[in-house]
Motif scaffolding. Sequence first.
Motif, PDB file in Angstrom:
ATOM      1  N   MET A   1      13.559   5.234  11.995  1.00  0.00           N
ATOM      2  CA  MET A   1      12.394   5.681  12.774  1.00  0.00           C
ATOM      3  C   MET A   1      11.702   4.463  13.368  1.00  0.00           C
ATOM      4  O   MET A   1      11.682   3.390  12.757  1.00  0.00           O
ATOM      5  CB  MET A   1      11.394   6.421  11.873  1.00  0.00           C
ATOM      6  CG  MET A   1      11.914   7.735  11.328  1.00  0.00           C
ATOM      7  SD  MET A   1      10.822   8.441  10.082  1.00  0.00           S
ATOM      8  CE  MET A   1       9.683   9.315  11.111  1.00  0.00           C
ATOM      9  N   ALA A   2      11.092   4.636  14.549  1.00  0.00           N
ATOM     10  CA  ALA A   2      10.283   3.566  15.137  1.00  0.00           C
ATOM     11  C   ALA A   2       9.027   3.415  14.279  1.00  0.00           C
ATOM     12  O   ALA A   2       8.601   4.378  13.629  1.00  0.00           O
ATOM     13  CB  ALA A   2       9.908   3.923  16.561  1.00  0.00           C
ATOM     14  N   LEU A   3       8.452   2.193  14.293  1.00  0.00           N
ATOM     15  CA  LEU A   3       7.310   1.914  13.418  1.00  0.00           C
ATOM     16  C   LEU A   3       6.162   2.908  13.640  1.00  0.00           C
ATOM     17  O   LEU A   3       5.614   3.460  12.678  1.00  0.00           O
ATOM     18  CB  LEU A   3       6.836   0.468  13.651  1.00  0.00           C
ATOM     19  CG  LEU A   3       5.777  -0.068  12.695  1.00  0.00           C
ATOM     20  CD1 LEU A   3       6.246  -0.037  11.246  1.00  0.00           C
ATOM     21  CD2 LEU A   3       5.408  -1.510  13.062  1.00  0.00           C
TER      22      LEU A   3
ATOM     23  N   CYS B   1       8.741   9.651  -0.258  1.00  0.00           N
ATOM     24  CA  CYS B   1       9.666   8.728   0.428  1.00  0.00           C
ATOM     25  C   CYS B   1      11.000   9.411   0.751  1.00  0.00           C
ATOM     26  O   CYS B   1      11.654   9.079   1.735  1.00  0.00           O
ATOM     27  CB  CYS B   1       9.919   7.494  -0.439  1.00  0.00           C
ATOM     28  SG  CYS B   1       8.528   6.356  -0.456  1.00  0.00           S
TER      29      CYS B   1
ATOM     30  N   THR C   1       7.968   2.253   5.173  1.00  0.00           N
ATOM     31  CA  THR C   1       9.208   1.490   4.941  1.00  0.00           C
ATOM     32  C   THR C   1      10.407   2.429   4.881  1.00  0.00           C
ATOM     33  O   THR C   1      11.445   2.163   5.500  1.00  0.00           O
ATOM     34  CB  THR C   1       9.104   0.698   3.612  1.00  0.00           C
ATOM     35  OG1 THR C   1       7.933  -0.104   3.659  1.00  0.00           O
ATOM     36  CG2 THR C   1      10.321  -0.180   3.387  1.00  0.00           C
TER      37      THR C   1
ATOM     38  N   CYS D   1      11.166   3.676   8.432  1.00  0.00           N
ATOM     39  CA  CYS D   1      11.776   2.638   9.296  1.00  0.00           C
ATOM     40  C   CYS D   1      13.217   2.362   8.872  1.00  0.00           C
ATOM     41  O   CYS D   1      14.097   2.185   9.719  1.00  0.00           O
ATOM     42  CB  CYS D   1      10.969   1.345   9.218  1.00  0.00           C
ATOM     43  SG  CYS D   1       9.398   1.443  10.070  1.00  0.00           S
TER      44      CYS D   1
ATOM     45  N   ASP E   1       2.343   2.370   3.245  1.00  0.00           N
ATOM     46  CA  ASP E   1       3.426   1.519   3.743  1.00  0.00           C
ATOM     47  C   ASP E   1       4.737   1.735   2.976  1.00  0.00           C
ATOM     48  O   ASP E   1       5.807   1.440   3.493  1.00  0.00           O
ATOM     49  CB  ASP E   1       3.005   0.048   3.700  1.00  0.00           C
ATOM     50  CG  ASP E   1       1.976  -0.250   4.786  1.00  0.00           C
ATOM     51  OD1 ASP E   1       2.315  -0.135   5.961  1.00  0.00           O
ATOM     52  OD2 ASP E   1       0.829  -0.560   4.435  1.00  0.00           O
TER      53      ASP E   1
ATOM     54  N   GLU F   1       6.954   8.440  -4.502  1.00  0.00           N
ATOM     55  CA  GLU F   1       8.406   8.266  -4.401  1.00  0.00           C
ATOM     56  C   GLU F   1       9.063   9.550  -3.910  1.00  0.00           C
ATOM     57  O   GLU F   1       9.998   9.515  -3.102  1.00  0.00           O
ATOM     58  CB  GLU F   1       8.998   7.843  -5.750  1.00  0.00           C
ATOM     59  CG  GLU F   1      10.423   7.355  -5.587  1.00  0.00           C
ATOM     60  CD  GLU F   1      11.147   7.114  -6.876  1.00  0.00           C
ATOM     61  OE1 GLU F   1      10.495   7.022  -7.929  1.00  0.00           O
ATOM     62  OE2 GLU F   1      12.379   7.023  -6.827  1.00  0.00           O
TER      63      GLU F   1
ATOM     64  N   ARG G   1       1.525   9.438   7.550  1.00  0.00           N
ATOM     65  CA  ARG G   1       0.160   9.980   7.421  1.00  0.00           C
ATOM     66  C   ARG G   1       0.201  11.490   7.172  1.00  0.00           C
ATOM     67  O   ARG G   1      -0.554  12.015   6.373  1.00  0.00           O
ATOM     68  CB  ARG G   1      -0.667   9.664   8.670  1.00  0.00           C
ATOM     69  CG  ARG G   1      -1.084   8.211   8.688  1.00  0.00           C
ATOM     70  CD  ARG G   1      -2.193   7.898   9.674  1.00  0.00           C
ATOM     71  NE  ARG G   1      -2.365   6.461   9.688  1.00  0.00           N
ATOM     72  CZ  ARG G   1      -1.773   5.635  10.549  1.00  0.00           C
ATOM     73  NH1 ARG G   1      -0.994   6.127  11.490  1.00  0.00           N
ATOM     74  NH2 ARG G   1      -1.953   4.338  10.473  1.00  0.00           N
TER      75      ARG G   1
ATOM     76  N   THR H   1      -4.414   3.517   0.943  1.00  0.00           N
ATOM     77  CA  THR H   1      -4.502   2.076   1.217  1.00  0.00           C
ATOM     78  C   THR H   1      -4.377   1.234  -0.047  1.00  0.00           C
ATOM     79  O   THR H   1      -4.373   0.002   0.032  1.00  0.00           O
ATOM     80  CB  THR H   1      -5.833   1.734   1.911  1.00  0.00           C
ATOM     81  OG1 THR H   1      -6.903   2.157   1.064  1.00  0.00           O
ATOM     82  CG2 THR H   1      -5.964   2.413   3.262  1.00  0.00           C
TER      83      THR H   1
ATOM     84  N   GLN I   1       4.753   5.596  10.990  1.00  0.00           N
ATOM     85  CA  GLN I   1       3.356   5.596  10.530  1.00  0.00           C
ATOM     86  C   GLN I   1       2.737   6.987  10.673  1.00  0.00           C
ATOM     87  O   GLN I   1       2.031   7.462   9.785  1.00  0.00           O
ATOM     88  CB  GLN I   1       2.550   4.555  11.309  1.00  0.00           C
ATOM     89  CG  GLN I   1       2.820   3.139  10.791  1.00  0.00           C
ATOM     90  CD  GLN I   1       2.193   2.056  11.644  1.00  0.00           C
ATOM     91  OE1 GLN I   1       1.908   2.268  12.813  1.00  0.00           O
ATOM     92  NE2 GLN I   1       2.003   0.879  11.062  1.00  0.00           N
TER      93      GLN I   1
ATOM     94  N   PRO J   1       0.826  -1.208   0.000  1.00  0.00           N
ATOM     95  CA  PRO J   1       0.000   0.000   0.000  1.00  0.00           C
ATOM     96  C   PRO J   1       0.865   1.265   0.000  1.00  0.00           C
ATOM     97  O   PRO J   1       1.980   1.263   0.531  1.00  0.00           O
ATOM     98  CB  PRO J   1      -0.808  -0.125   1.295  1.00  0.00           C
ATOM     99  CG  PRO J   1      -0.870  -1.592   1.552  1.00  0.00           C
ATOM    100  CD  PRO J   1       0.443  -2.137   1.088  1.00  0.00           C
TER     101      PRO J   1
END
Lengths: 239, 312
Positions: free
Chosen positions: A108-110, A149, A101, A104, A97, A146, A118, A131, A114, A94
Amino acid sequence: MKVLEARGVTKSFGGLKAVDGVSFGVDYGELVGLIGPNGSGKTTLINILSGHLAADAGEILVDGKPMRGLTPLRASRGGIQRMFQLTRVFRRMPALDNLVTAGCALGMALDAAQARARELIEELQLARVATLDAGHLSGGQQKLLEFGCCFMAQPKIALLDEPFAAVHPTMKEIMAGFIRRRHAAGQTFLIVSHDMPVIVELAARTICMNAGEVLADGETRKVLVNPQVIEAYLGGEAA
Amino acid sequence: MRSALQQRLRSELRTSLVLLVLVAAVPILVRNDYWLGVLIVSMYFALLAGGWNLLAGYTGQFSLAPATFAMLGAYGTGLLAYHWHVSPWLTIPAGILVAMVVGMVLAGIVMRLRGPYLALTTLSFAEIMRIVIGNSYGFTRGDLGLSIPTLMNDRLAWYYVFLAAVVAMQFGLYALLRSRVGLYLMAIRDDEIGAASRGVNTVFWKTASFTLSSALSGLAGVLYAYFSSLVSPELGLLLQTGLVICMVFIGGIASLAGPVIGAFLVYLTSESLRAVGGVQLIVFALLVILIARFFRDGLWGLARRILERPAR
């Protein structure tokens, strides 16, 4: 202080010198445009700066320190975030995610990743498709994803290879607006683009490459009226 | 708040647990030793399929050696039990450790290879291991195999041991895949260069996935060795690997439920077709071709698509 510097970088493919003794630096907080006709060596240079290709000669310095054996992993963890000309998203994951990814992977902590993902997906106006698997997004949405990211953690420098190519004007404006805001906050960018109006608007400084060499490097408006640059782009004598 | 990926994994875990609850209830109706044995072997294959799916389905690395690691696990256990009469409390972890360590060493060599080179290297490794074990008669008794004492004579007890192992594997894989490690593995599967560019240590996580997958195969081999009381090179036949791959593709690659569904479906069908000779593999090969062509996500993917279809 220079965040990223290339000194005499050379790369050949067989008999072709794709990058030929290129030297330049990017200061912290600068937004530099990298232009040049197709085949001038821009993407090869970005590949070298981000550790995807090893230079035949010359060196890359990050924060003034030579980076020998630079790999994509080292570059990324060292704060060099890169966006590809041909999008590289995680297609069966998704959209949200994809961002998680990236966060993380940079430590970074999960939960924190997250939350940050967001925020970013809202800012990039991708919440509606958060989603969906990234492979189901449109080409422009994949580029935006991208692009996002690269900013999960604040990079030292973002190397953006043709971020505006084949992107709907609305999405282009979302990206340009994001770049403007981050640049105003001190983020450093090196942007490869053929989109001259956007380069003129965003970049105070532009480097023009041709046939693997730096043809011009300076204030954007001056570089764009440089007769050699015009000749390289138009392939004839400058007026 | 759960992400879409976490919700997807949760639904897959739930489906596989429903299936395993049904499997747990089967002995109420079926007390026939033969069919209990068939279901036990199905669960052996479910462990192999789950391990291979972690590597191929979630990490995108196509190894052709899952059965080899089961064989190595079985021999790790079998040799200690046969030659030195070591306690099962030690032989069981030792067998898993053998498969895991060999997997890690092999991964260190092959994980820098991509595409067909990885598959070819693991195929060569699988054949070398099987031939070496088969020919080391003095130590392994070659094709005669090693007879080892069983731990229990009650087939029903074995049934629930295998079932517990499959349930534990499903929970373990679920926990792994919903963590950051799962994200790294899937990122590597989808775009290895992209993953490295985002900061994922691709070689490390591919090696970890290969090692864990080998350990799961080793666990399957160890349990099978004690269940059947016989360890032979036949465990590592390429045919066994072919079955595992068929199970994963038919059930649904890259899903938690698919390999378990595939393992039961393929092995039970295989046993049902035993009377008509060696046509099982032809049937499965045709099924794999049809699935690869029309339903890439296998039966689980097909079921999900039907369930998620919006009502008209």
